[in-house]
Design an enzyme around this catalytic site. Structure first.
Site, PDB file in Angstrom:
ATOM      1  N   ASN A  23       0.802  -1.218   0.000  1.00  0.00           N
ATOM      2  CA  ASN A  23       0.000   0.000   0.000  1.00  0.00           C
ATOM      3  C   ASN A  23       0.837   1.271   0.000  1.00  0.00           C
ATOM      4  O   ASN A  23       0.290   2.374  -0.080  1.00  0.00           O
ATOM      5  CB  ASN A  23      -0.960  -0.004   1.194  1.00  0.00           C
ATOM      6  CG  ASN A  23      -2.060  -1.044   1.035  1.00  0.00           C
ATOM      7  OD1 ASN A  23      -2.335  -1.494  -0.078  1.00  0.00           O
ATOM      8  ND2 ASN A  23      -2.671  -1.439   2.128  1.00  0.00           N
ATOM      9  N   ASP A 309      -7.617  -4.320   7.699  1.00  0.00           N
ATOM     10  CA  ASP A 309      -6.789  -5.300   6.990  1.00  0.00           C
ATOM     11  C   ASP A 309      -6.204  -6.374   7.910  1.00  0.00           C
ATOM     12  O   ASP A 309      -5.562  -7.313   7.432  1.00  0.00           O
ATOM     13  CB  ASP A 309      -5.638  -4.593   6.250  1.00  0.00           C
ATOM     14  CG  ASP A 309      -6.089  -4.021   4.919  1.00  0.00           C
ATOM     15  OD1 ASP A 309      -7.236  -4.270   4.519  1.00  0.00           O
ATOM     16  OD2 ASP A 309      -5.287  -3.316   4.279  1.00  0.00           O
TER      17      ASP A 309
END
Length: 421
Positions: A23, A309
């Site tokens: 990310n 997550d």
């Protein structure tokens, strides 16, 4: 289609290297579009999403090479096709990150509405509203976002942007676009995830003027041009957190090199409350556990809260912990799809809307299960590591999107796991 075959019951022990963050790497690859000069990124993970992003920017005319040592060299000097077609972005939501840089540098862009995991709606309307506030003209036609500047303008203009919700990719898109805009841009309600300041530091090395990154308010003073730079991608906190949960579940003792404990405070606090021992220092995290841990309730929220997550991976740990726990998911509406698969392995879980109630069991039993999204895949691997007998995890292409050769790392720690065709 590849699968993972796991024979549970092995204690994880040893040392592993935490990869660079997916990310962070994806927006930083897009940041290379902002300059015609060379960019070098190090610690870039070998992941399916990274390969897709490299294919996407090469299609635009960028030269990009991913070397074996995790280094990527990029040059967008020859970029001649500011378009992100559906065929290349349908599997990856992060493709929307090309919109801001392309619009800022070239004044126009055509970017397909993105795809990605099936964990819920992740609308791009916040991206569109923010860029429109900076003077962009954006329409959505035939599945594409068509962006341009008004006639007579050559640059975006600074703006005060307050998003309706905290959006990580939105914050990244606005920060990249504002770096080349005319005047000052202020981002209110900005995301604070560690990947945001990592991108900001890269942009600053390229000549951007940014303050407040890592807080709710970010200020960017636009400059006329950005130059080349070298940058190291920050360590992946979600990969580190996943291995922390795997070690805690198996009763192991592992040192994670390059792990950043300060990026995982919420997860580490819960692991310590569960009974795991966690030590950390400069560039490492050590996790040890023995016997069954105590189940922990938690609620997902934006950073620095408990990350969505990590929800599925910690739930897998709760499944074999002592006592009952309650997990509340507030970010994505479909992020309990792993529950039915964990139940197939013997877990006791009930879902009521946004809440899952888990009653810990002493043991799970191996079975064939199917991955439904990236983090769900990791939860099934953790469950397989502690289940009696053999577990087959199918559809692991989801796992490959976000974990750099997970089965090799686990095998290096003593797990009985293999990839099968």
């Amino acid at each position: 289609m590849d699968k993972l075959k796991i024979r549970g019951g092995k204690r994880l022990q040893g040392t592993l290297e935490v990869a660079g963050a997916k990310n962070a790497a994806l927006p930083e690859l897009c940041a290379a579009l902002l300059t015609a000069e060379p960019i070098t990124l190090s610690n870039v993970p070998r992941l399916q999403d990274v390969s897709t992003m490299l294919k996407l920017i090469r299609n635009m005319g960028v030269t990009a090479e991913h070397h074996d040592n995790g280094r990527v060299t990029l040059n967008a000097g020859g970029l001649n096709n500011p378009e992100a077609p559906y065929e290349l972005v349908k599997t990856m939501r992060a493709s929307v990150l090309a919109l801001g840089p392309l619009l800022a540098r070239f004044g126009h862009a055509k970017v397909s509405l993105p795809g990605g995991c099936a964990i819920g709606s992740r609308p791009v309307d916040q991206h569109i509203k923010g860029l429109q506030a900076m003077g962009a003209i954006i329409t959505v036609e035939h599945g594409y976002m068509l962006a341009s500047l008004p006639e007579g303008r050559t640059r975006l203009k600074g703006a005060h942007i307050t998003t309706d919700m905290v959006t990580v990719t939105g914050t990244e898109n606005f920060m990249m676009a504002a770096a080349l805009a005319e005047g000052e841009t202020v981002l209110e309600n900005a995301a604070q995830e560690p990947e945001i300041p990592d991108l900001a530091e890269m942009l600053i090395q390229m000549g951007a003027k940014i303050e407040g990154h890592g807080t709710r308010r970010i200020r960017i003073q636009g400059v006329e041009r950005l130059h080349g730079a070298q940058h190291q991608v920050v360590a992946d906190r979600i990969e580190a957190g996943t291995f922390l949960c795997a070690v805690a579940a198996t009763g192991g003792d592992v040192v994670l090199r390059h792990g950043r404990a300060d990026h995982l405070d919420a997860v580490i606090d819960k692991l310590r409350e569960a009974g795991a021992t966690i030590e950390d220092g400069e560039g490492f995290i050590r996790v040890k556990s023995e016997g069954r841990l105590k189940a922990q309730s938690f609620r997902t929220t934006e950073y620095p809260g408990f990350p969505t997550d990590m929800q599925a991976q910690f739930m897998a740990l709760n499944c074999i912990s002592q006592g009952a726990s309650k997990v509340t998911e507030t970010i994505f509406e479909n992020r309990f799809m792993h529950v039915n698969e964990l139940v197939r392995l013997g877990a006791h879980i009930q879902i009521d809307g946004k809440v899952s109630v888990i009653e810990g069991v002493e043991k799970l039993s191996g079975a064939t299960v199917m991955a439904t999204d990236l983090r769900a895949s990791a939860s099934l691997v953790i469950a397989g590591l502690v289940a009696e007998g053999e577990t087959i995890v199918d559809r692991i292409y989801h796992l490959d999107r976000g974990y750099d050769r997970m089965e090799l790392k686990l095998r290096g720690l003593g797990a009985d796991i293999e990839r099968v065709k």
